[in-house]
Write a protein that holds these residues in place. Structure first.
Motif, PDB file in Angstrom:
ATOM      1  N   ARG A 161     -27.696   0.155  36.486  1.00 50.86           N
ATOM      2  CA  ARG A 161     -26.761   1.048  37.197  1.00 50.86           C
ATOM      3  C   ARG A 161     -25.380   0.395  37.317  1.00 50.86           C
ATOM      4  O   ARG A 161     -25.253  -0.694  37.873  1.00 50.86           O
ATOM      5  CB  ARG A 161     -27.292   1.372  38.594  1.00 50.86           C
ATOM      6  CG  ARG A 161     -26.472   2.420  39.342  1.00 50.86           C
ATOM      7  CD  ARG A 161     -26.589   3.767  38.668  1.00 50.86           C
ATOM      8  NE  ARG A 161     -26.128   4.850  39.560  1.00 50.86           N
ATOM      9  CZ  ARG A 161     -26.150   6.126  39.236  1.00 50.86           C
ATOM     10  NH1 ARG A 161     -26.621   6.496  38.040  1.00 50.86           N
ATOM     11  NH2 ARG A 161     -25.723   7.046  40.070  1.00 50.86           N
ATOM     12  N   ALA A 199     -21.590   0.612  38.843  1.00 60.21           N
ATOM     13  CA  ALA A 199     -20.828   1.243  39.927  1.00 60.21           C
ATOM     14  C   ALA A 199     -19.757   0.286  40.425  1.00 60.21           C
ATOM     15  O   ALA A 199     -19.978  -0.928  40.518  1.00 60.21           O
ATOM     16  CB  ALA A 199     -21.752   1.627  41.078  1.00 60.21           C
ATOM     17  N   HIS A 200     -18.579   0.830  40.693  1.00 66.76           N
ATOM     18  CA  HIS A 200     -17.478   0.051  41.271  1.00 66.76           C
ATOM     19  C   HIS A 200     -17.149  -1.183  40.437  1.00 66.76           C
ATOM     20  O   HIS A 200     -16.973  -2.290  40.954  1.00 66.76           O
ATOM     21  CB  HIS A 200     -17.804  -0.354  42.717  1.00 66.76           C
ATOM     22  CG  HIS A 200     -18.104   0.809  43.608  1.00 66.76           C
ATOM     23  ND1 HIS A 200     -17.137   1.709  44.012  1.00 66.76           N
ATOM     24  CD2 HIS A 200     -19.277   1.234  44.144  1.00 66.76           C
ATOM     25  CE1 HIS A 200     -17.685   2.640  44.785  1.00 66.76           C
ATOM     26  NE2 HIS A 200     -18.993   2.385  44.859  1.00 66.76           N
ATOM     27  N   GLY A 201     -17.102  -0.977  39.134  1.00 70.91           N
ATOM     28  CA  GLY A 201     -16.596  -2.012  38.250  1.00 70.91           C
ATOM     29  C   GLY A 201     -17.598  -2.982  37.682  1.00 70.91           C
ATOM     30  O   GLY A 201     -17.245  -3.844  36.863  1.00 70.91           O
ATOM     31  N   SER A 202     -18.865  -2.881  38.088  1.00 67.81           N
ATOM     32  CA  SER A 202     -19.860  -3.815  37.553  1.00 67.81           C
ATOM     33  C   SER A 202     -21.262  -3.259  37.759  1.00 67.81           C
ATOM     34  O   SER A 202     -21.458  -2.281  38.505  1.00 67.81           O
ATOM     35  CB  SER A 202     -19.747  -5.186  38.229  1.00 67.81           C
ATOM     36  OG  SER A 202     -20.088  -5.081  39.606  1.00 67.81           O
ATOM     37  N   LEU A 233     -24.920  -3.146  39.362  1.00 70.65           N
ATOM     38  CA  LEU A 233     -25.395  -3.482  40.705  1.00 70.65           C
ATOM     39  C   LEU A 233     -25.942  -4.906  40.742  1.00 70.65           C
ATOM     40  O   LEU A 233     -25.812  -5.615  41.747  1.00 70.65           O
ATOM     41  CB  LEU A 233     -26.479  -2.496  41.150  1.00 70.65           C
ATOM     42  CG  LEU A 233     -26.057  -1.045  41.383  1.00 70.65           C
ATOM     43  CD1 LEU A 233     -27.261  -0.222  41.838  1.00 70.65           C
ATOM     44  CD2 LEU A 233     -24.938  -0.949  42.409  1.00 70.65           C
ATOM     45  N   LYS A 276     -23.662  -7.729  41.982  1.00 68.57           N
ATOM     46  CA  LYS A 276     -23.121  -7.675  43.337  1.00 68.57           C
ATOM     47  C   LYS A 276     -23.957  -8.546  44.270  1.00 68.57           C
ATOM     48  O   LYS A 276     -25.189  -8.519  44.256  1.00 68.57           O
ATOM     49  CB  LYS A 276     -23.077  -6.233  43.833  1.00 68.57           C
ATOM     50  CG  LYS A 276     -22.259  -5.325  42.903  1.00 68.57           C
ATOM     51  CD  LYS A 276     -22.148  -3.918  43.412  1.00 68.57           C
ATOM     52  CE  LYS A 276     -21.495  -3.005  42.383  1.00 68.57           C
ATOM     53  NZ  LYS A 276     -20.143  -3.447  41.959  1.00 68.57           N
TER      54      LYS A 276
END
Length: 395
Positions: free
Chosen positions: A276, A278-281, A283, A286
């Motif tokens: 997945r 999302a937001h530039g990278s 999951l 993160k």
């Protein structure tokens, strides 16, 4: 010799075959099985037939009564794999094992001959009537259902609920007060076998639970239910001893199945994190998601070692009560937290029936209540430790 961390020898080969069956045949059938209709019944029957063909049926039941005769500690390893699917124990005939063992240890020859063969073969299922809506289920000494012995016949009156699976069961082991009010509270209740077609044994309803309607938990009323005196299971007034004998091993089986569920949720969480974006990278890149993964792995591994140690103690005839108390509340919390994190990583998808996580989450919440709520296990375990700090499992 089986180590605490890994199954060896024959059980390792059996574990491999069980894993293949659960992952490749049971899990793909889950959506059909969850429908709880005629097609679900047919799908379950097909899986049971396959389990028998593959030599995976009723493995933990004693060989003397037609089961696989797998030793207790070995079966604990298998239960970890069976638990990967909510339907695993139904598919391989282990769902009734606690009751088979209870009858095998405490039943008369007549009781064993009548009930064990159809249970082991899967022709019928057992059920247990302990919990009552009018009294606290966490304190079984409060059981209000009464049974009176009149002319060689038990006459039973009472009200039970969360009597799991009773609608499909051939009999219910009813726990009822048989002794005077003056009797010691742990010697006042007896276990009595009641066939579910006995007049006066009424299934009132399936109890809706957390969006599951109908569920397999039932409310039951017993009104002047009459069964022979010979239906007493174990000694009169010793119902709690019968129940505890059943629950001790049962809690270990639960805890190992929870491991299977938690491991599957962990695998789904890792797969989602690795795919997945999302937001530039991804999951997986993160920090918060990495924390979920690491903490989940730690919780699962700790619970596995604790549970295997409790099983080892029980198998060796040691005092296992503290160990079982610890794994019951620790395992329920572990299961809940791992599945909760997996849902969070999936986002909105995790709340849908498109993954197994929402059904798994409901089962995890049940786990913190049934077979004794977390609070009671923490309390009773702490009391034992305070009386004897040297009884801690690491001593």
């Amino acid at each position: 010799m089986t180590t605490i961390g890994r199954a060896t020898g024959d059980i390792a080969e059996l574990s491999t075959r069980m894993r293949t069956f659960i992952d490749e045949e049971v899990i793909p059938a889950e959506r059909a099985l969850a429908a709880e209709d005629a097609a679900a019944t047919a799908a379950l029957d097909e899986l049971r037939g396959r389990a028998k063909e593959l030599g995976l049926w009723a493995l933990g039941h004693p060989a003397e009564v037609g089961g696989g005769g797998v030793p207790f500690l070995d079966f604990v390893y298998l239960n970890e794999i069976i638990g990967r699917s909510e339907f695993g124990q139904l598919a391989v005939g282990s769902v009734s094992m606690q009751d088979t063992l209870m009858l095998y240890r405490h039943g008369t020859e007549e009781q064993r001959a009548r009930w064990i063969p159809p249970i082991v073969s899967g022709e019928t299922l057992p059920s247990v009537g302990m919990t009552e809506p009018e009294v606290a289920g966490s304190d079984p000494t409060l059981v209000a259902t009464r049974a009176e012995l009149v002319d060689d016949t038990w006459i039973i009156n009472g009200h039970k609920w969360f009597t799991t699976g009773v609608a499909q069961a051939g009999y219910c082991t009813v726990f009822a007060r048989t002794e005077p009010d003056s009797a010691p509270r742990h010697s006042a209740v007896s276990a009595i076998i009641v066939p579910t077609d006995t007049p006066g044994f009424e299934i009132v309803r399936s109890i809706p639970t957390m969006g599951h309607d109908p569920s397999d938990h039932y409310e039951v009323r017993l009104t002047n239910v009459r069964v022979p005196a010979a239906n007493l299971l174990g000694e009169r007034g010793r119902g709690f001893a019968v129940a505890q004998d059943r629950l001790g091993a049962g809690r270990i089986f639960h805890c190992m199945r929870w491991l299977g569920q938690a491991q599957r949720a962990y695998e789904l969480m890792c797969e989602r994190a690795n795919t997945r974006f999302a937001h530039g990278s991804l999951l997986a890149e993160k920090g918060e998601i990495q924390r979920y993964i690491a903490e989940s792995a730690a919780y699962i591994h700790a619970h596995r070692l604790m549970t295997l140690d409790a099983a080892r103690a029980m198998d060796a005839g040691e005092d296992y009560r503290i160990r079982v108390g610890l794994i019951k509340f620790w395992g329920a919390r572990m299961l809940h937290n791992v599945i909760d994190r997996a849902i969070q990583v999936h986002g909105a998808l995790g709340l849908t029936a498109d993954t197994p996580l929402e059904r798994m989450y409901r089962q995890a919440r049940y786990a913190r209540v049934y077979d004794g709520p977390d609070e009671v296990h923490r309390m009773s375990t702490a009391r034992r430790l305070l009386r004897d700090p040297g009884a801690a499992p690491w001593k």
